[in-house]
Design a protein around this motif. Structure first.
Motif, PDB file in Angstrom:
ATOM      1  N   PHE A  46       0.832  -1.202   0.000  1.00  0.00           N
ATOM      2  CA  PHE A  46       0.000   0.000   0.000  1.00  0.00           C
ATOM      3  C   PHE A  46       0.873   1.260   0.000  1.00  0.00           C
ATOM      4  CE2 PHE A  46      -2.276   3.368   2.333  1.00  0.00           C
ATOM      5  CZ  PHE A  46      -3.362   3.519   1.481  1.00  0.00           C
ATOM      6  N   ASN A  47       0.577   2.135  -0.937  1.00  0.00           N
ATOM      7  CA  ASN A  47       1.271   3.422  -1.043  1.00  0.00           C
ATOM      8  C   ASN A  47       2.746   3.293  -1.395  1.00  0.00           C
ATOM      9  OD1 ASN A  47       0.949   6.240  -1.043  1.00  0.00           O
ATOM     10  ND2 ASN A  47       1.859   6.427   0.987  1.00  0.00           N
ATOM     11  N   LYS A  48       3.146   2.137  -1.932  1.00  0.00           N
ATOM     12  CA  LYS A  48       4.521   1.959  -2.381  1.00  0.00           C
ATOM     13  C   LYS A  48       4.692   2.557  -3.781  1.00  0.00           C
ATOM     14  CE  LYS A  48       6.855  -0.843   0.576  1.00  0.00           C
ATOM     15  NZ  LYS A  48       8.225  -0.626   1.064  1.00  0.00           N
ATOM     16  N   ASP A  49       5.854   3.110  -4.042  1.00  0.00           N
ATOM     17  CA  ASP A  49       6.206   3.569  -5.376  1.00  0.00           C
ATOM     18  C   ASP A  49       6.758   2.363  -6.138  1.00  0.00           C
ATOM     19  OD1 ASP A  49       7.152   4.721  -7.681  1.00  0.00           O
ATOM     20  OD2 ASP A  49       8.429   6.205  -6.699  1.00  0.00           O
ATOM     21  N   LEU A  50       5.944   1.812  -7.047  1.00  0.00           N
ATOM     22  CA  LEU A  50       6.306   0.585  -7.753  1.00  0.00           C
ATOM     23  C   LEU A  50       6.634   0.845  -9.220  1.00  0.00           C
ATOM     24  CD1 LEU A  50       3.514  -1.763  -6.317  1.00  0.00           C
ATOM     25  CD2 LEU A  50       5.880  -1.566  -5.531  1.00  0.00           C
ATOM     26  N   ARG A  51       6.908   2.079  -9.569  1.00  0.00           N
ATOM     27  CA  ARG A  51       7.174   2.393 -10.982  1.00  0.00           C
ATOM     28  C   ARG A  51       8.383   1.639 -11.520  1.00  0.00           C
ATOM     29  NH1 ARG A  51       8.185   8.466 -10.948  1.00  0.00           N
ATOM     30  NH2 ARG A  51       8.798   7.960  -8.804  1.00  0.00           N
ATOM     31  N   PHE A  52       9.388   1.447 -10.693  1.00  0.00           N
ATOM     32  CA  PHE A  52      10.608   0.780 -11.138  1.00  0.00           C
ATOM     33  C   PHE A  52      10.780  -0.601 -10.514  1.00  0.00           C
ATOM     34  CE2 PHE A  52      11.394   5.355 -11.349  1.00  0.00           C
ATOM     35  CZ  PHE A  52      11.750   5.488 -12.683  1.00  0.00           C
ATOM     36  N   GLY A  53       9.942  -0.931  -9.540  1.00  0.00           N
ATOM     37  CA  GLY A  53      10.062  -2.203  -8.861  1.00  0.00           C
ATOM     38  C   GLY A  53       9.680  -2.064  -7.401  1.00  0.00           C
ATOM     39  N   TYR A  54       9.907  -3.131  -6.665  1.00  0.00           N
ATOM     40  CA  TYR A  54       9.659  -3.157  -5.220  1.00  0.00           C
ATOM     41  C   TYR A  54      11.009  -3.080  -4.521  1.00  0.00           C
ATOM     42  CZ  TYR A  54       8.601  -5.120  -0.621  1.00  0.00           C
ATOM     43  OH  TYR A  54       8.502  -5.316   0.735  1.00  0.00           O
ATOM     44  N   PHE A  55      11.180  -2.064  -3.671  1.00  0.00           N
ATOM     45  CA  PHE A  55      12.479  -1.826  -3.055  1.00  0.00           C
ATOM     46  C   PHE A  55      12.358  -1.761  -1.535  1.00  0.00           C
ATOM     47  CE2 PHE A  55      12.884  -0.126  -7.311  1.00  0.00           C
ATOM     48  CZ  PHE A  55      14.153  -0.509  -7.696  1.00  0.00           C
ATOM     49  N   GLU A  56      13.085  -2.645  -0.862  1.00  0.00           N
ATOM     50  CA  GLU A  56      13.287  -2.523   0.580  1.00  0.00           C
ATOM     51  C   GLU A  56      14.658  -1.915   0.864  1.00  0.00           C
ATOM     52  OE1 GLU A  56      12.729  -6.334   2.350  1.00  0.00           O
ATOM     53  OE2 GLU A  56      10.591  -6.432   1.850  1.00  0.00           O
ATOM     54  N   ARG A  57      15.606  -2.175  -0.010  1.00  0.00           N
ATOM     55  CA  ARG A  57      16.947  -1.602   0.108  1.00  0.00           C
ATOM     56  C   ARG A  57      16.990  -0.329  -0.743  1.00  0.00           C
ATOM     57  NH1 ARG A  57      21.416  -5.551  -1.792  1.00  0.00           N
ATOM     58  NH2 ARG A  57      20.706  -6.614   0.093  1.00  0.00           N
ATOM     59  N   THR A  58      17.215   0.787  -0.112  1.00  0.00           N
ATOM     60  CA  THR A  58      17.188   2.062  -0.808  1.00  0.00           C
ATOM     61  C   THR A  58      18.395   2.201  -1.722  1.00  0.00           C
ATOM     62  OG1 THR A  58      16.064   3.071   1.078  1.00  0.00           O
ATOM     63  CG2 THR A  58      17.058   4.567  -0.513  1.00  0.00           C
ATOM     64  N   CYS A  59      18.159   2.701  -2.934  1.00  0.00           N
ATOM     65  CA  CYS A  59      19.247   2.932  -3.870  1.00  0.00           C
ATOM     66  C   CYS A  59      18.828   4.008  -4.864  1.00  0.00           C
ATOM     67  CB  CYS A  59      19.623   1.647  -4.614  1.00  0.00           C
ATOM     68  SG  CYS A  59      18.285   0.922  -5.562  1.00  0.00           S
ATOM     69  N   SER A  60      19.812   4.602  -5.514  1.00  0.00           N
ATOM     70  CA  SER A  60      19.555   5.514  -6.615  1.00  0.00           C
ATOM     71  C   SER A  60      19.411   4.704  -7.897  1.00  0.00           C
ATOM     72  CB  SER A  60      20.704   6.515  -6.763  1.00  0.00           C
ATOM     73  OG  SER A  60      20.877   7.260  -5.579  1.00  0.00           O
ATOM     74  N   LEU A  61      18.657   5.253  -8.853  1.00  0.00           N
ATOM     75  CA  LEU A  61      18.423   4.563 -10.107  1.00  0.00           C
ATOM     76  C   LEU A  61      18.860   5.429 -11.273  1.00  0.00           C
ATOM     77  CD1 LEU A  61      14.818   3.152  -9.541  1.00  0.00           C
ATOM     78  CD2 LEU A  61      16.976   1.909  -9.304  1.00  0.00           C
ATOM     79  N   LEU A  62      19.620   4.839 -12.176  1.00  0.00           N
ATOM     80  CA  LEU A  62      19.910   5.441 -13.469  1.00  0.00           C
ATOM     81  C   LEU A  62      19.134   4.643 -14.501  1.00  0.00           C
ATOM     82  CD1 LEU A  62      23.768   6.022 -13.244  1.00  0.00           C
ATOM     83  CD2 LEU A  62      22.020   7.800 -13.459  1.00  0.00           C
ATOM     84  N   ALA A  63      18.211   5.306 -15.205  1.00  0.00           N
ATOM     85  CA  ALA A  63      17.371   4.638 -16.191  1.00  0.00           C
ATOM     86  C   ALA A  63      17.714   5.173 -17.569  1.00  0.00           C
ATOM     87  CB  ALA A  63      15.897   4.876 -15.882  1.00  0.00           C
ATOM     88  N   CYS A  64      18.185   4.277 -18.446  1.00  0.00           N
ATOM     89  CA  CYS A  64      18.600   4.663 -19.790  1.00  0.00           C
ATOM     90  C   CYS A  64      17.590   4.144 -20.807  1.00  0.00           C
ATOM     91  CB  CYS A  64      19.987   4.117 -20.099  1.00  0.00           C
ATOM     92  SG  CYS A  64      20.571   4.523 -21.767  1.00  0.00           S
ATOM     93  N   SER A  65      17.030   5.056 -21.595  1.00  0.00           N
ATOM     94  CA  SER A  65      16.177   4.693 -22.720  1.00  0.00           C
ATOM     95  C   SER A  65      17.008   4.855 -23.984  1.00  0.00           C
ATOM     96  CB  SER A  65      14.931   5.586 -22.776  1.00  0.00           C
ATOM     97  OG  SER A  65      14.230   5.388 -23.978  1.00  0.00           O
ATOM     98  N   LYS A  66      17.357   3.733 -24.622  1.00  0.00           N
ATOM     99  CA  LYS A  66      18.216   3.802 -25.804  1.00  0.00           C
ATOM    100  C   LYS A  66      17.496   4.469 -26.977  1.00  0.00           C
ATOM    101  CE  LYS A  66      19.603  -0.531 -26.221  1.00  0.00           C
ATOM    102  NZ  LYS A  66      20.476  -1.593 -26.789  1.00  0.00           N
ATOM    103  N   ASP A  67      16.189   4.191 -27.140  1.00  0.00           N
ATOM    104  CA  ASP A  67      15.449   4.769 -28.255  1.00  0.00           C
ATOM    105  C   ASP A  67      15.379   6.293 -28.168  1.00  0.00           C
ATOM    106  OD1 ASP A  67      15.072   2.217 -29.130  1.00  0.00           O
ATOM    107  OD2 ASP A  67      12.942   2.101 -28.646  1.00  0.00           O
ATOM    108  N   LYS A  68      15.213   6.804 -26.949  1.00  0.00           N
ATOM    109  CA  LYS A  68      15.086   8.253 -26.764  1.00  0.00           C
ATOM    110  C   LYS A  68      16.426   8.938 -26.574  1.00  0.00           C
ATOM    111  CE  LYS A  68      10.418   8.180 -24.819  1.00  0.00           C
ATOM    112  NZ  LYS A  68       9.557   8.558 -23.642  1.00  0.00           N
ATOM    113  N   GLY A  69      17.484   8.166 -26.342  1.00  0.00           N
ATOM    114  CA  GLY A  69      18.792   8.753 -26.128  1.00  0.00           C
ATOM    115  C   GLY A  69      18.866   9.594 -24.871  1.00  0.00           C
ATOM    116  N   ILE A  70      18.313   9.061 -23.767  1.00  0.00           N
ATOM    117  CA  ILE A  70      18.339   9.791 -22.500  1.00  0.00           C
ATOM    118  C   ILE A  70      18.787   8.874 -21.367  1.00  0.00           C
ATOM    119  CG2 ILE A  70      16.586  11.499 -23.116  1.00  0.00           C
ATOM    120  CD1 ILE A  70      14.549   9.847 -21.513  1.00  0.00           C
ATOM    121  N   LEU A  71      19.403   9.478 -20.372  1.00  0.00           N
ATOM    122  CA  LEU A  71      19.767   8.816 -19.126  1.00  0.00           C
ATOM    123  C   LEU A  71      19.183   9.647 -18.001  1.00  0.00           C
ATOM    124  CD1 LEU A  71      21.499   6.586 -17.686  1.00  0.00           C
ATOM    125  CD2 LEU A  71      23.341   8.282 -17.587  1.00  0.00           C
TER     126      LEU A  71
END
Length: 316
Positions: A46-71
Motif C-alpha cells: 500500500f502506497n509503495k512507489d512501484l514504478r521501477f520495482g519493489y524496493f526494501e533496500r534504498t538505492c539511486s536509479l539510473l534509467a537509460c532509454s536507448k530509443d530516446k537517447g536519454i539517461l
C-alpha cells in the motif's frame, strides 16, 4: 482465519509464556506458512512507489532509454518514493538491440551495478567513467560476452560520432555532476530500448509470496516443493543445471537438519526487454544449520507464471 488469530495472540501477549509455548509447539511454522499467500502482502504494498520495482533496500536509479537517447537519475526520499533529479542526453551503441557479443556495437539491455569509478581514463572518454557489471549473471548464462561497458563522457578535445561502441556517453559537465551526486556502490543502472510502464501490485504480492513459499520449503525440508520453484531451464552461476542441482540438494535435504533462513532488504525489479514476466530479485540472506552458515547477498532471476507461481531461472 489463522492470520488474525496469530496477530491478536502475538500483539496481546508477545512476551508471555503462552506465546512462547505456541511459537515452540508449531506456531512458528503456522505463522511462516501465512507468508506464502499473496493476500498476506497486499498491505505491505500500500502506497509503495512501484514504478521501477519493489524496493526494501534504498538505492539511486539510473534509467537509460536507448530509443530516446536519454539517461535519467531518480533518487528516493525517506518513504522510498523516487523523484526525477536530472535528465541527460546520452549516446548509446551504434547498432540497435541487445548486446550479444564483443564488437557488435550494441549497448546491453539489463540491470547493472556500477562496480568501479575510474578517475584515470583516456581523454576520449572524458574526465572519468563508471564501469558497469556487464555481463551480469543473466547475461552470462545466456552466453553473452564482451566487457568494458561504461558510463563515460565525451572527448576532452575534438568531436566524436553520435553513437558509441556499446557504452553510454553523456556530456562531461553532466558526468561530473552525476559523479558528485551518486554513490556508485548504491546505484543501479537499468538499460532498456524504451522505459516500460509499472507492474501491478498483485504481481509483486505473488512474487514475494512465492519467495516465501520457496524459503518455507527449504526451511522445513520439503524437497519436492522446493525444487518445484525451479524452472526446467535453470542454470546456476557456476554452470550447474537443474539435474545436477537436484542431486546436490537431495544430498543436503537428506541430512534433515534444522535450519534458520532469514531474508531481508528485498528488491524486485522487472527485467528490461521484451519478456515482461521476468524479474531480477536480490536480498540479503542469513542461513544457519547444524553444518553450515552463510550470510550475504543473493541474486535470482524469476519468472512470474500465469498461475501466479514463480520459476527460478538462475541464482547466484
Amino acid at each position: 482465519m489463522v492470520k488474525p488469530l496469530l496477530i491478536s495472540l502475538l500483539a496481546t501477549s508477545l512476551f508471555s509464556a503462552e506465546s512462547l509455548m505456541f511459537y515452540k509447539s508449531g506456531g512458528k511454522k503456522l505463522f511462516d506458512s501465512q507468508m506464502n499467500i499473496p493476500s498476506y502482502w497486499a498491505g505491505t504494498l500500500f502506497n509503495k512507489d512501484l514504478r521501477f520495482g519493489y524496493f526494501e533496500r534504498t538505492c539511486s536509479l539510473l534509467a537509460c532509454s536507448k530509443d530516446k537517447g536519454i539517461l535519467e537519475l531518480y533518487m528516493p526520499d525517506a518513504q522510498k518514493h523516487f523523484s526525477l533529479k536530472k535528465r541527460f542526453n546520452a549516446f548509446t551503441g551504434k547498432n540497435a538491440g541487445d548486446k550479444l557479443a564483443a564488437g557488435d556495437l550494441k549497448t546491453p539491455i539489463g540491470i547493472y551495478t556500477l562496480v568501479e569509478r575510474k578517475r584515470q581514463v583516456d581523454p576520449f572518454y572524458g574526465p572519468m567513467a563508471f564501469v558497469t557489471s556487464y555481463p551480469n549473471l543473466y547475461d552470462r548464462i545466456r552466453g553473452k560476452n564482451g566487457t568494458g561497458i561504461w558510463v563515460h563522457g565525451v572527448p576532452l578535445s575534438g568531436t566524436r560520432d553520435p553513437f558509441t561502441k556499446g557504452c553510454i556517453a553523456i556530456n562531461n559537465n553532466d558526468l561530473i555532476q552525476l559523479d558528485q551526486t551518486i554513490n556508485p556502490a548504491n546505484t543501479l543502472l537499468i538499460i532498456d530500448s524504451s522505459l516500460k510502464q509499472g507492474v501491478s501490485p498483485s504481481s509483486y504480492s505473488a512474487i514475494i509470496a512465492g519467495l516465501h513459499q520457496w524459503k518455507y520449503a527449504w526451511t522445513y525440508n520439503d524437497l519436492d516443493t522446493y525444487l518445484a520453484s525451479y524452472d526446467p531451464s535453470f542454470k546456476r552461476a557456476d554452470g550447474m543445471n537443474l539435474a545436477q542441482f537436484k542431486a546436490y540438494k537431495e544430498r543436503i535435504f537428506s541430512k534433515n537438519e534444522d535450519k534458520s533462513i532469514l531474508l531481508d532488504h528485498l528488491n524486485i525489479i522487472p527485467y528490461p526487454g521484451e519478456k515482461r514476466n521476468l524479474f531480477w530479485v536480490t536480498f540479503n540472506q542469513l542461513y544457519i544449520s547444524d553444518s553450515h552458515k552463510f550470510e550475504g547477498e543473493k541474486s535470482l532471476l524469476v519468472r512470474l507464471n500465469p498461475n501466479q507461481s514463480i520459476s527460478i531461472l538462475t541464482e547466484e
